[in-house]
Design an enzyme around this catalytic site. Structure first.
Site, PDB file in Angstrom:
ATOM      1  N   ASP A 154     -27.071 -36.436 -25.091  1.00 48.44           N
ATOM      2  CA  ASP A 154     -27.801 -35.491 -24.244  1.00 48.44           C
ATOM      3  C   ASP A 154     -28.593 -34.492 -25.079  1.00 48.44           C
ATOM      4  O   ASP A 154     -28.291 -34.236 -26.247  1.00 48.44           O
ATOM      5  CB  ASP A 154     -26.858 -34.758 -23.287  1.00 48.44           C
ATOM      6  CG  ASP A 154     -25.751 -33.979 -24.010  1.00 48.44           C
ATOM      7  OD1 ASP A 154     -25.265 -34.462 -25.054  1.00 48.44           O
ATOM      8  OD2 ASP A 154     -25.369 -32.898 -23.528  1.00 48.44           O
ATOM      9  N   GLU A 181     -22.427 -33.145 -24.271  1.00 53.21           N
ATOM     10  CA  GLU A 181     -22.012 -32.217 -25.325  1.00 53.21           C
ATOM     11  C   GLU A 181     -22.633 -30.848 -25.136  1.00 53.21           C
ATOM     12  O   GLU A 181     -22.021 -29.824 -25.472  1.00 53.21           O
ATOM     13  CB  GLU A 181     -22.390 -32.792 -26.694  1.00 53.21           C
ATOM     14  CG  GLU A 181     -21.801 -32.052 -27.887  1.00 53.21           C
ATOM     15  CD  GLU A 181     -22.659 -30.902 -28.405  1.00 53.21           C
ATOM     16  OE1 GLU A 181     -22.174 -30.147 -29.256  1.00 53.21           O
ATOM     17  OE2 GLU A 181     -23.822 -30.770 -27.956  1.00 53.21           O
TER      18      GLU A 181
END
Length: 373
Positions: free
Chosen positions: A87, A153
Site C-alpha cells: 500500500d 502497513e
C-alpha cells in the site's frame, strides 16, 4: 574486500534496469490506502515472482487486500526473510505530473510509492532472483529466502497482524525490511500507537457555566498531563531511538459558543520504545486522569487504543547487522548503523515471531516519502 567468485557470479545477475522497470510497473498499479486497493500492485508483484521461478501464495486478509509470500527454495536450515508492503499513502496535491505514471529524470524514477516502498519490493525480487543462481557458482544457501508483502502497513497493519498470526512453516535467521533508509542499516525502530479519548460533560447556558460540566476544560487538563509525561520521557532518552513521545494530533468538541461544552475528543499519537506496550500506557493515563480528579463531578472519560505497532531493537553485534554492512560496503555504498524514529511492520516480526530484524532499503523517508514527486 574482494568478492569471491560465487559472490561476483550472483551479483552479475542483478540488473538496475530490471529493478527500475518492475518499480515502474508497481507504481502504475495504484494501491492507495485508505482505499483498500492493494490487489492491483500485488498482481504485478505476483507475476514477477512467478516469472522468477519462486513459489508464490496469496491470502486475502480483507476483500481485495491480499498478502503475498514468495519463496526461493534452498536448504533446510534457517532462511532469510525480506519484508515489504504493497500500500501507499494517497497521492495528494502538488505533483508536477501524474503520480501514477512512472517517469524518469536525471537518473531517478518518480511516482507515488517509488520510495515507500515499491522500489524496495522490486529490489527484493531482483536480489532473490540473483540468489537463485548461487548453486551454479558453487555456493549453497543454508535456507530459503522468502519475500513477505503485506497490505495496510500505512494505516492499521491488518496485513502483518494476519501474517504473524499464521503458523510459521520455517525458521528464519533474520528479516530485512526494505523500507527507505537511504541504505543506512537501521537496527531498531520505535513503535507507534493511536490513543483516542472521549470526554463527556454536561451542557448548560454559558451565562452560568457552573451549572454544566465543561468537557473542553477537562480535555485541556488531560493535554497538560500528556505534555508533562512527554517532557519526563525526553529526560531519559535512549542513544539509539531517543524516547517515547506524545503528540495530540486532533481535538474536536463543543456544541456552540454560548453552551458549556458537553463533549470533546482527542486523537493522540504515542510513539513507543521497544519495551513499551500501548495498552499499559493507556491504563497509566487513565489512572493519572482519575488521580488528578478530571473524571469526577459529572465528567466521564473514555480512553482506548485504536492502533498499535511495536518497536524493536536488534543488537549491533548481530550477524545480520554486520553482514548487511559488509554487503553494502562491497557494493561501494556508504552506510552507517543507527535507529529510526519511524515505525514499520518489522516490529511485529521481531516481537511476535522472534526473528531478528533490520531495516535497509533505497530512497530517503524524510525527504522523499509521503510527499509530491
Amino acid at each position: 574486500m574482494s568478492l569471491s567468485e560465487a559472490e561476483a557470479g550472483v551479483l552479475s545477475h542483478i540488473n538496475a534496469d530490471t529493478v527500475a522497470m518492475l518499480t515502474a510497473s508497481l507504481v502504475e498499479a495504484a494501491s492507495e490506502n485508505p482505499g483498500g486497493t492493494e490487489g492491483a500492485a500485488v498482481d504485478v508483484l505476483e507475476k514477477a515472482c512467478r516469472s522468477a521461478g519462486f513459489s508464490v501464495a496469496t491470502r486475502e486478509v480483507a476483500p481485495g487486500r491480499p498478502n503475498l509470500t514468495a519463496t526461493m527454495a534452498a536448504g533446510d536450515g534457517p532462511g532469510l526473510m525480506l519484508l515489504g508492503h504493497s500500500d501507499v499513502v494517497p497521492a495528494g496535491p502538488g505533483w508536477t505530473a501524474d503520480p501514477y505514471r512512472a517517469r524518469y529524470a536525471d537518473g531517478r524514477l518518480y511516482g507515488r510509492g517509488a520510495t515507500d516502498m515499491k522500489g524496495g519490493l522490486a529490489a527484493a525480487v531482483v536480489a532473490m532472483q540473483a540468489l537463485s543462481h548461487a548453486a551454479a557458482y558453487g555456493a549453497e544457501l543454508t535456507g530459503p529466502v522468502r519475500l513477505v508483502c503485506t497490505v495496510d502497513e500505512e494505516e492499521h497493519g491488518i496485513g502483518v497482524r494476519d501474517f504473524v498470526s499464521q503458523h510459521a512453516d520455517h525458521e528464519f535467521a533474520g528479516c530485512i525490511v526494505a523500507e527507505p533508509t537511504d541504505l543506512e542499516v537501521v537496527r531498531g525502530c520505535r513503535g507507534a500507537s493511536y490513543i483516542e479519548i472521549d470526554i463527556t460533560g454536561r451542557a448548560a447556558h454559558s451565562g452560568r457555566p457552573a451549572d454544566g460540566r465543561n468537557a473542553i476544560n477537562a480535555a485541556a487538563s488531560i493535554v497538560d498531563l500528556i505534555r508533562f509525561d512527554h517532557d519526563q520521557l525526553a529526560m531519559t532518552a535512549d542513544d539509539l531511538l531517543g524516547s517515547g513521545t506524545w503528540n495530540v494530533g486532533t481535538i474536536a468538541g463543543g456544541q456552540g459558543i454560548s453552551v458549556v461544552a458537553p463533549m470533546c475528543s482527542l486523537g493522540i499519537d504515542r510513539r513507543l520504545m521497544p519495551d513499551e506496550d500501548a495498552h499499559r500506557i493507556a491504563d497509566d493515563l487513565r489512572r493519572a486522569i482519575t488521580q488528578a480528579g478530571i473524571d469526577s463531578d459529572g465528567v466521564d472519560v473514555d480512553v482506548r487504543v485504536t492502533m498499535e505497532m511495536p518497536g524493536f531493537a536488534t543488537e549491533e553485534s548481530h550477524p545480520l547487522v554486520s553482514a548487511t554492512v559488509a554487503a553494502l560496503t562491497d557494493a561501494g555504498a556508504t552506510t552507517s548503523v543507527g535507529g529510526w524514529s519511524a515505525a514499520c511492520d518489522g516490529g511485529f516480526v521481531s516481537r511476535d515471531l522472534g526473528i531478528p530484524s533490520i531495516v535497509c532499503g533505497p530512497g530517503e523517508i524524510h525527504s522523499q516519502a509521503h510527499q509530491p514527486d
